[in-house]
Design an enzyme around this catalytic site. Structure first.
Site, PDB file in Angstrom:
ATOM      1  N   GLU A 163       0.803  -1.240   0.000  1.00 57.24           N
ATOM      2  CA  GLU A 163       0.000   0.000   0.000  1.00 57.24           C
ATOM      3  C   GLU A 163       0.831   1.284   0.000  1.00 57.24           C
ATOM      4  OE1 GLU A 163      -2.706  -0.491   3.310  1.00 57.24           O
ATOM      5  OE2 GLU A 163      -3.405  -2.423   2.562  1.00 57.24           O
ATOM      6  N   ASN A 205       1.912  -5.211  -3.118  1.00 55.79           N
ATOM      7  CA  ASN A 205       0.519  -5.566  -2.792  1.00 55.79           C
ATOM      8  C   ASN A 205      -0.284  -4.291  -2.497  1.00 55.79           C
ATOM      9  OD1 ASN A 205      -1.442  -7.660  -2.046  1.00 55.79           O
ATOM     10  ND2 ASN A 205      -1.161  -6.997   0.078  1.00 55.79           N
ATOM     11  N   HIS A 241     -10.534  -5.909  -1.706  1.00 57.72           N
ATOM     12  CA  HIS A 241     -11.485  -5.649  -0.614  1.00 57.72           C
ATOM     13  C   HIS A 241     -12.680  -4.921  -1.225  1.00 57.72           C
ATOM     14  CE1 HIS A 241      -8.974  -7.103   2.587  1.00 57.72           C
ATOM     15  NE2 HIS A 241      -7.971  -6.333   2.211  1.00 57.72           N
ATOM     16  N   GLU A 271      -6.388 -10.653  -0.941  1.00 57.63           N
ATOM     17  CA  GLU A 271      -7.116 -10.383   0.307  1.00 57.63           C
ATOM     18  C   GLU A 271      -8.624 -10.284   0.048  1.00 57.63           C
ATOM     19  OE1 GLU A 271      -5.463  -7.074   2.529  1.00 57.63           O
ATOM     20  OE2 GLU A 271      -3.401  -7.643   2.050  1.00 57.63           O
ATOM     21  N   ASP A 273     -12.409 -10.075  -0.046  1.00 57.54           N
ATOM     22  CA  ASP A 273     -13.651 -10.163   0.735  1.00 57.54           C
ATOM     23  C   ASP A 273     -14.651  -9.188   0.132  1.00 57.54           C
ATOM     24  OD1 ASP A 273     -12.657  -7.743   1.809  1.00 57.54           O
ATOM     25  OD2 ASP A 273     -12.204  -8.612   3.763  1.00 57.54           O
TER      26      ASP A 273
HETATM   27  O1  9MR Z   1      -6.827  -8.115   8.952  1.00 57.57           O
HETATM   28  C1  9MR Z   1      -5.960  -7.173   9.547  1.00 57.57           C
HETATM   29  C2  9MR Z   1      -6.589  -6.619  10.812  1.00 57.57           C
HETATM   30  O2  9MR Z   1      -6.739  -7.631  11.767  1.00 57.57           O
HETATM   31  C3  9MR Z   1      -5.726  -5.483  11.352  1.00 57.57           C
HETATM   32  O3  9MR Z   1      -6.373  -4.898  12.459  1.00 57.57           O
HETATM   33  C4  9MR Z   1      -5.504  -4.476  10.256  1.00 57.57           C
HETATM   34  C5  9MR Z   1      -4.654  -3.317  10.712  1.00 57.57           C
HETATM   35  O4  9MR Z   1      -4.649  -2.308   9.763  1.00 57.57           O
HETATM   36  O5  9MR Z   1      -4.884  -5.089   9.139  1.00 57.57           O
HETATM   37  C6  9MR Z   1      -5.701  -6.054   8.564  1.00 57.57           C
HETATM   38  O6  9MR Z   1      -5.149  -6.558   7.386  1.00 57.57           O
HETATM   39  C7  9MR Z   1      -4.903  -5.611   6.335  1.00 57.57           C
HETATM   40  C8  9MR Z   1      -3.740  -6.119   5.533  1.00 57.57           C
HETATM   41  O7  9MR Z   1      -2.629  -6.356   6.360  1.00 57.57           O
HETATM   42  C9  9MR Z   1      -3.353  -5.152   4.425  1.00 57.57           C
HETATM   43  N1  9MR Z   1      -4.510  -4.825   3.611  1.00 57.57           N
HETATM   44  C10 9MR Z   1      -5.720  -4.419   4.300  1.00 57.57           C
HETATM   45  C11 9MR Z   1      -6.083  -5.469   5.366  1.00 57.57           C
HETATM   46  C12 9MR Z   1      -7.400  -5.101   6.034  1.00 57.57           C
HETATM   47  O8  9MR Z   1      -7.264  -3.916   6.751  1.00 57.57           O
END
Ligand code: 9MR
Length: 354
Positions: A163, A205, A241, A271, A273
């Site tokens: 990101e 990513n 997402h 990722e 969903d």
């Molecule tokens: O699923 C992850 C969540 O449990 C954390 O709180 C969060 C913190 O920002 O990160 C989530 O995973 C992220 C991933 O690492 C990168 N892309 C977005 C995902 C959803 O926020």
């Protein structure tokens, strides 16, 4: 159709295996029992899921997460992030990462490792002090060196940088950018190549890149710059997402992935969903099913899209409700462990060429 699909189809015909049969609530294809079986038959390397550490206490959850007919790959949702891996400067703690990576490896599941460099979930020692450019580059190298060496033979792929771009295609303003400059991305990928095993795929990513838009165009430009300069990069991850009823179309997703496959990179859905504005309904579930299936089909039909990972498969552990109040039910399995229409739609799309 991917080459592996064709050869498998021929093998299936010559072996005279059972034709697809119809099952209650969905179709089942030949001997495939779950989404990973179907994905492999369709020529993908895996159908995978994110797994988070608190879920490791839930045996029902684990019976699905470790079912290799459903999931052939696991990604730690949090366990390999900087704040957990290097909580104090040069003090490394692999407990949370290991808790996801080791059982998956023992179980014969592939692992996508996530992530060396992000602007989020950084430890206080890193964010609360101003480092010089030279110091931060050396901190970055030390972090990647330790984590990559520790997980040397454990990761099919690493999300090296996560990101780094804004929606308009400019670089996201992070401590990495303002201390090191845009070349921090090159440093990260060079360090990753230096310390991971030769086979490990190095990925960039990001989210909101599933259309050809300013962000995905900027990433493609970065890839071309890397290739010109000899900076290593093997893949681009499309987080996907999404929101029920407003996902990019199949054609848009294929077109965006092709920006990278035509440069010789592999791509993956990393990722996936699809979140719904609550309350849920049969109509919304039907739409969500179409949305999930579209993305999986886009990957299946794109040569060099290697696999699909869902960002967890069970609604109660999804990140969505914490971040989008009023939205949820984004996963393939509902709270009572029922498979949703989206599950069967994904199965149908993966099995449709059988
Ligand atoms: O699923 C992850 C969540 O449990 C954390 O709180 C969060 C913190 O920002 O990160 C989530 O995973 C992220 C991933 O690492 C990168 N892309 C977005 C995902 C959803 O926020």
């Amino acid at each position: 159709m991917k080459f592996a699909t064709l050869s498998l189809a021929l093998a299936t015909v010559s072996a005279g295996l059972a034709a697809p049969s119809q099952g209650p609530g969905g179709k089942y294809y030949g001997k495939a029992k779950g989404l990973n079986d179907l994905a492999r038959r369709a020529g993908l390397l895996y159908f995978g899921t994110a797994v988070d550490n608190p879920s490791l206490n839930n045996s029902k959850y684990l019976s699905i997460a470790y079912d290799t007919s459903e999931f052939g790959q696991a990604t730690p949702a949090n366990g390999q992030k900087w704040m957990y891996i290097e909580p104090q400067r040069n003090v490394f703690n692999y407990t949370m990462g290991d808790a996801i990576i080791k059982p998956a490896k023992n179980n014969g599941q592939m692992r996508r490792c996530h992530t060396f460099l992000w602007h989020s979930q950084l430890p206080d020692w890193l964010t609360s002090k101003n480092y010089t450019k030279t110091e931060l580059i050396s901190i970055l190298e030390n972090h990647i060196k330790n984590e990559a060496t520790y997980y040397k033979n454990d990761c099919y792929a690493w999300d090296v940088v996560n990101e780094a771009f804004n929606e308009d295609g400019t670089y996201r303003n992070t401590l990495w950018l303002w201390t090191i400059g845009p070349e921090y991305l090159e440093y990260a990928f060079k360090f990753a190549r230096k310390y991971t095993s030769r086979q490990t795929k190095l990925y960039y990513n990001d989210y909101n890149v599933e259309r050809v838009n300013n962000k995905s165009i900027a990433i493609a430009k970065m890839v071309r710059d890397f290739q010109r300069k000899g900076v290593p990069i093997d893949g681009v991850g499309f987080q996907a997402h999404f929101k029920t009823g407003s996902t990019p179309s199949y054609e848009e997703q294929v077109a965006s992935m092709k920006q990278f496959t035509k440069l010789g990179l592999e791509v993956a859905i990393t990722e996936l969903d699809v979140r719904t504005l609550l309350p849920d309904s049969a109509e919304k579930q039907a739409q969500q099913a179409k949305d999930y299936a579209n993305t999986v089909k886009a990957c299946k039909d794109t040569d060099d899209c290697v696999g699909v990972t869902v960002w967890d498969f069970w609604d109660p552990v999804s990140w969505v409700p914490d971040v989008f109040p009023g939205e949820g039910v984004a996963c393939l399995w509902s709270a009572n462990y029922t498979k949703k229409p989206a599950y069967y739609a994904v199965a149908d799309v993966l099995g449709e060429d059988d």
